[in-house]
Design a protein around this motif. Sequence first.
Motif, PDB file in Angstrom:
ATOM      1  N   ALA A 153       0.832  -1.208   0.000  1.00  0.00           N
ATOM      2  CA  ALA A 153       0.000   0.000   0.000  1.00  0.00           C
ATOM      3  C   ALA A 153       0.865   1.257   0.000  1.00  0.00           C
ATOM      4  O   ALA A 153       0.543   2.246  -0.667  1.00  0.00           O
ATOM      5  CB  ALA A 153      -0.937  -0.008   1.195  1.00  0.00           C
ATOM      6  N   SER A 154       1.971   1.223   0.735  1.00  0.00           N
ATOM      7  CA  SER A 154       2.873   2.376   0.786  1.00  0.00           C
ATOM      8  C   SER A 154       3.506   2.639  -0.573  1.00  0.00           C
ATOM      9  O   SER A 154       3.657   3.788  -0.998  1.00  0.00           O
ATOM     10  CB  SER A 154       3.964   2.147   1.834  1.00  0.00           C
ATOM     11  OG  SER A 154       3.419   2.086   3.124  1.00  0.00           O
ATOM     12  N   LEU A 155       3.879   1.572  -1.266  1.00  0.00           N
ATOM     13  CA  LEU A 155       4.460   1.734  -2.602  1.00  0.00           C
ATOM     14  C   LEU A 155       3.424   2.268  -3.581  1.00  0.00           C
ATOM     15  O   LEU A 155       3.736   3.118  -4.428  1.00  0.00           O
ATOM     16  CB  LEU A 155       5.017   0.394  -3.092  1.00  0.00           C
ATOM     17  CG  LEU A 155       6.161  -0.198  -2.250  1.00  0.00           C
ATOM     18  CD1 LEU A 155       6.571  -1.557  -2.799  1.00  0.00           C
ATOM     19  CD2 LEU A 155       7.360   0.734  -2.212  1.00  0.00           C
ATOM     20  N   ALA A 156       2.197   1.782  -3.470  1.00  0.00           N
ATOM     21  CA  ALA A 156       1.129   2.300  -4.321  1.00  0.00           C
ATOM     22  C   ALA A 156       0.879   3.776  -4.036  1.00  0.00           C
ATOM     23  O   ALA A 156       0.623   4.570  -4.957  1.00  0.00           O
ATOM     24  CB  ALA A 156      -0.149   1.488  -4.106  1.00  0.00           C
ATOM     25  N   LEU A 157       0.961   4.162  -2.777  1.00  0.00           N
ATOM     26  CA  LEU A 157       0.818   5.573  -2.414  1.00  0.00           C
ATOM     27  C   LEU A 157       1.925   6.402  -3.061  1.00  0.00           C
ATOM     28  O   LEU A 157       1.670   7.490  -3.581  1.00  0.00           O
ATOM     29  CB  LEU A 157       0.868   5.736  -0.894  1.00  0.00           C
ATOM     30  CG  LEU A 157       1.027   7.167  -0.392  1.00  0.00           C
ATOM     31  CD1 LEU A 157      -0.183   8.010  -0.772  1.00  0.00           C
ATOM     32  CD2 LEU A 157       1.243   7.194   1.107  1.00  0.00           C
ATOM     33  N   GLY A 158       3.156   5.880  -3.016  1.00  0.00           N
ATOM     34  CA  GLY A 158       4.264   6.593  -3.649  1.00  0.00           C
ATOM     35  C   GLY A 158       3.988   6.868  -5.115  1.00  0.00           C
ATOM     36  O   GLY A 158       4.273   7.964  -5.627  1.00  0.00           O
ATOM     37  N   ARG A 159       3.416   5.886  -5.794  1.00  0.00           N
ATOM     38  CA  ARG A 159       3.077   6.081  -7.203  1.00  0.00           C
ATOM     39  C   ARG A 159       2.003   7.160  -7.364  1.00  0.00           C
ATOM     40  O   ARG A 159       2.077   8.001  -8.275  1.00  0.00           O
ATOM     41  CB  ARG A 159       2.595   4.757  -7.794  1.00  0.00           C
ATOM     42  CG  ARG A 159       2.277   4.818  -9.298  1.00  0.00           C
ATOM     43  CD  ARG A 159       1.981   3.434  -9.844  1.00  0.00           C
ATOM     44  NE  ARG A 159       0.839   2.837  -9.148  1.00  0.00           N
ATOM     45  CZ  ARG A 159       0.450   1.570  -9.333  1.00  0.00           C
ATOM     46  NH1 ARG A 159       1.133   0.778 -10.153  1.00  0.00           N
ATOM     47  NH2 ARG A 159      -0.601   1.098  -8.676  1.00  0.00           N
ATOM     48  N   GLU A 160       1.002   7.145  -6.476  1.00  0.00           N
ATOM     49  CA  GLU A 160      -0.052   8.170  -6.525  1.00  0.00           C
ATOM     50  C   GLU A 160       0.535   9.565  -6.321  1.00  0.00           C
ATOM     51  O   GLU A 160       0.208  10.513  -7.045  1.00  0.00           O
ATOM     52  CB  GLU A 160      -1.096   7.893  -5.435  1.00  0.00           C
ATOM     53  CG  GLU A 160      -1.869   6.603  -5.596  1.00  0.00           C
ATOM     54  CD  GLU A 160      -3.179   6.803  -6.330  1.00  0.00           C
ATOM     55  OE1 GLU A 160      -3.495   7.953  -6.700  1.00  0.00           O
ATOM     56  OE2 GLU A 160      -3.887   5.805  -6.543  1.00  0.00           O
ATOM     57  N   ILE A 161       1.413   9.686  -5.326  1.00  0.00           N
ATOM     58  CA  ILE A 161       2.033  10.983  -5.037  1.00  0.00           C
ATOM     59  C   ILE A 161       2.908  11.422  -6.202  1.00  0.00           C
ATOM     60  O   ILE A 161       2.928  12.603  -6.585  1.00  0.00           O
ATOM     61  CB  ILE A 161       2.852  10.909  -3.727  1.00  0.00           C
ATOM     62  CG1 ILE A 161       1.940  10.650  -2.521  1.00  0.00           C
ATOM     63  CG2 ILE A 161       3.678  12.176  -3.524  1.00  0.00           C
ATOM     64  CD1 ILE A 161       0.971  11.772  -2.216  1.00  0.00           C
ATOM     65  N   GLN A 162       3.646  10.476  -6.780  1.00  0.00           N
ATOM     66  CA  GLN A 162       4.485  10.800  -7.939  1.00  0.00           C
ATOM     67  C   GLN A 162       3.632  11.347  -9.083  1.00  0.00           C
ATOM     68  O   GLN A 162       3.996  12.353  -9.709  1.00  0.00           O
ATOM     69  CB  GLN A 162       5.250   9.574  -8.408  1.00  0.00           C
ATOM     70  CG  GLN A 162       6.120   9.847  -9.646  1.00  0.00           C
ATOM     71  CD  GLN A 162       6.940   8.634 -10.073  1.00  0.00           C
ATOM     72  OE1 GLN A 162       7.148   7.717  -9.295  1.00  0.00           O
ATOM     73  NE2 GLN A 162       7.399   8.632 -11.309  1.00  0.00           N
ATOM     74  N   ASN A 163       2.519  10.710  -9.364  1.00  0.00           N
ATOM     75  CA  ASN A 163       1.662  11.166 -10.467  1.00  0.00           C
ATOM     76  C   ASN A 163       1.168  12.580 -10.218  1.00  0.00           C
ATOM     77  O   ASN A 163       1.159  13.420 -11.134  1.00  0.00           O
ATOM     78  CB  ASN A 163       0.472  10.215 -10.631  1.00  0.00           C
ATOM     79  CG  ASN A 163       0.879   8.854 -11.176  1.00  0.00           C
ATOM     80  OD1 ASN A 163       1.942   8.718 -11.788  1.00  0.00           O
ATOM     81  ND2 ASN A 163       0.046   7.851 -10.974  1.00  0.00           N
ATOM     82  N   ILE A 164       0.769  12.869  -8.988  1.00  0.00           N
ATOM     83  CA  ILE A 164       0.291  14.215  -8.655  1.00  0.00           C
ATOM     84  C   ILE A 164       1.415  15.240  -8.814  1.00  0.00           C
ATOM     85  O   ILE A 164       1.223  16.316  -9.403  1.00  0.00           O
ATOM     86  CB  ILE A 164      -0.252  14.256  -7.214  1.00  0.00           C
ATOM     87  CG1 ILE A 164      -1.508  13.395  -7.083  1.00  0.00           C
ATOM     88  CG2 ILE A 164      -0.551  15.696  -6.784  1.00  0.00           C
ATOM     89  CD1 ILE A 164      -1.938  13.138  -5.649  1.00  0.00           C
ATOM     90  N   MET A 165       2.587  14.911  -8.300  1.00  0.00           N
ATOM     91  CA  MET A 165       3.706  15.855  -8.347  1.00  0.00           C
ATOM     92  C   MET A 165       4.145  16.129  -9.777  1.00  0.00           C
ATOM     93  O   MET A 165       4.450  17.272 -10.149  1.00  0.00           O
ATOM     94  CB  MET A 165       4.878  15.331  -7.508  1.00  0.00           C
ATOM     95  CG  MET A 165       4.565  15.247  -6.021  1.00  0.00           C
ATOM     96  SD  MET A 165       5.926  14.609  -5.008  1.00  0.00           S
ATOM     97  CE  MET A 165       6.987  16.066  -4.907  1.00  0.00           C
ATOM     98  N   VAL A 166       4.182  15.095 -10.602  1.00  0.00           N
ATOM     99  CA  VAL A 166       4.586  15.265 -12.006  1.00  0.00           C
ATOM    100  C   VAL A 166       3.542  16.090 -12.758  1.00  0.00           C
ATOM    101  O   VAL A 166       3.875  17.036 -13.507  1.00  0.00           O
ATOM    102  CB  VAL A 166       4.812  13.898 -12.676  1.00  0.00           C
ATOM    103  CG1 VAL A 166       4.979  14.068 -14.190  1.00  0.00           C
ATOM    104  CG2 VAL A 166       6.029  13.204 -12.083  1.00  0.00           C
ATOM    105  N   GLU A 167       2.275  15.754 -12.563  1.00  0.00           N
ATOM    106  CA  GLU A 167       1.201  16.466 -13.270  1.00  0.00           C
ATOM    107  C   GLU A 167       1.152  17.934 -12.887  1.00  0.00           C
ATOM    108  O   GLU A 167       0.885  18.796 -13.725  1.00  0.00           O
ATOM    109  CB  GLU A 167      -0.145  15.804 -12.957  1.00  0.00           C
ATOM    110  CG  GLU A 167      -0.345  14.460 -13.643  1.00  0.00           C
ATOM    111  CD  GLU A 167      -1.589  13.737 -13.141  1.00  0.00           C
ATOM    112  OE1 GLU A 167      -2.376  14.368 -12.369  1.00  0.00           O
ATOM    113  OE2 GLU A 167      -1.774  12.560 -13.496  1.00  0.00           O
ATOM    114  N   GLN A 168       1.413  18.242 -11.613  1.00  0.00           N
ATOM    115  CA  GLN A 168       1.304  19.623 -11.142  1.00  0.00           C
ATOM    116  C   GLN A 168       2.644  20.357 -11.111  1.00  0.00           C
ATOM    117  O   GLN A 168       2.695  21.520 -10.712  1.00  0.00           O
ATOM    118  CB  GLN A 168       0.662  19.636  -9.750  1.00  0.00           C
ATOM    119  CG  GLN A 168      -0.749  19.076  -9.730  1.00  0.00           C
ATOM    120  CD  GLN A 168      -1.430  19.207  -8.379  1.00  0.00           C
ATOM    121  OE1 GLN A 168      -0.949  19.898  -7.488  1.00  0.00           O
ATOM    122  NE2 GLN A 168      -2.567  18.551  -8.218  1.00  0.00           N
ATOM    123  N   GLY A 169       3.706  19.667 -11.522  1.00  0.00           N
ATOM    124  CA  GLY A 169       5.030  20.302 -11.558  1.00  0.00           C
ATOM    125  C   GLY A 169       5.570  20.637 -10.188  1.00  0.00           C
ATOM    126  O   GLY A 169       6.319  21.609 -10.021  1.00  0.00           O
TER     127      GLY A 169
END
Length: 467
Positions: A239-255
């Motif tokens: 679950a923590s690794l999946a969260l990391g992916r979610e956070i990465q997607n948000i950070m990349v999309e929003q710069g």
Amino acid sequence: MSKLLPSLEEAIRTSGLKSGMRISFHHHLRNGDFVLNMVMEAIAKLGIGDLTINASSLFDCHTPLIDHIKKGVVTKLETNYISPGIGKAISGGVLPNPVIFRSHGGRASAIETGETPIDVAFIAAPTADDQGNCSGRFGKSACGSLGYAFADAMYAKKVVIITDTLASYPLKDFSISEIYADYVVKVDAIGNPQGIVSGTTMMTRDPVALRIAGLTARVIQASGLLKDGFSFQTGAGGASLALGREIQNIMVEQGIRGSFALGGTTGYLVDMLEAGCFETIMDVQCFDLKAVESLKLNPRHVEISASHYASPTAKSCVAERLDAVVLGATEIDVNFNVNVHTDSNGYIIGGSGGHSDVAAGAKLALVIAPLSRARLSIVVDQVLTVTTPGKTVDVFVSQYGVAVNPLREDLKKELIKSGIPVTDIEALRKMAEDVNGTAKKTKRGDKVIGKVLYRDGSIIDEIFQAP
């Protein structure tokens, strides 16, 4: 001029180790470590006993230690974590004295302040030269950061460096300097590098875990912390690794460009670094071989000591600069106290590690877990063992909703405003009880077999002998 000795036995004799002393080990080779067993076998052959072992963590590969306890070679243990294989024997009362459990930051502090002085430190080093300059970045047993061994090397009375890759002097890019090393021993193998993988560093496909990860990402967003300069620590579970992916997607999309990621490092955290989500990784321990390779090659991936990570007596530490940290739980109670030391039957299955350190230091400490595991409720009236006090936990995220600590009414308002399903932790406890039934009260013996020390050295709880 060489400090190289022909055998472990010679190093032990030369160090002056005697019965009743305290020795130490680090755990960067995790479940692939050969060194602790190798050293203890040599010590036993020399007839030395009544020793205290201070090991940053103990894994199932160290089960031969139980025999040394039974024979009186080891009579006391101090550690930050004990895996279930050894934990079951300790819980049964095999050790004559209670295990002293510390946090990662607390252990470093206790060594540095002299609370737990080390007579001889045995440091597994994947590469070393004959003067003791050593590193975990290189060699056939490369494990990455040696962060938990720094305090041992710097403060032990005698330091034995044990390596299976001897480099020519001087070793460049060393982690621990020769100025702390007394002796060097070359052995055939210090461990199996595949064993450093935690066993949980796989991205989950479980829909419950993915639901929890998605909710947790929304909580972090709604907190207002996910912006330029964001700092973050998460674990190695699915679950923590999946969260990391979610956070990465948000950070990349929003710069969004974060400042640092912290903690035990996985390949997924390395991916976030390489995607530009963070300026740097501050690494006290590598959880997989991709992280080891990154530490070796990427100058923005930085090795730090356990003291730099989380010591409460250091002049400052990185844990105190964290924005958000995501943690697991064996149990969490209605007062937000968290247990990661024992299972529901009272058997030792883990330890704080950095859990209580980063919960205390972060602006937002999130505990994530499913409401039940194996028909056992995670949310309970009172945890069996307090690892991390509820006053340092801000949020509990389950698949059925998010409970916010009453101390954080400000955060609760922001989460409700963002449409996040906020509920009461008592409601989650009742829901878990309705599904699983009322848990039977755990029977415990009278003998104290473990003392849980908080990061400041105070006793936060005791663990009793299991039935």
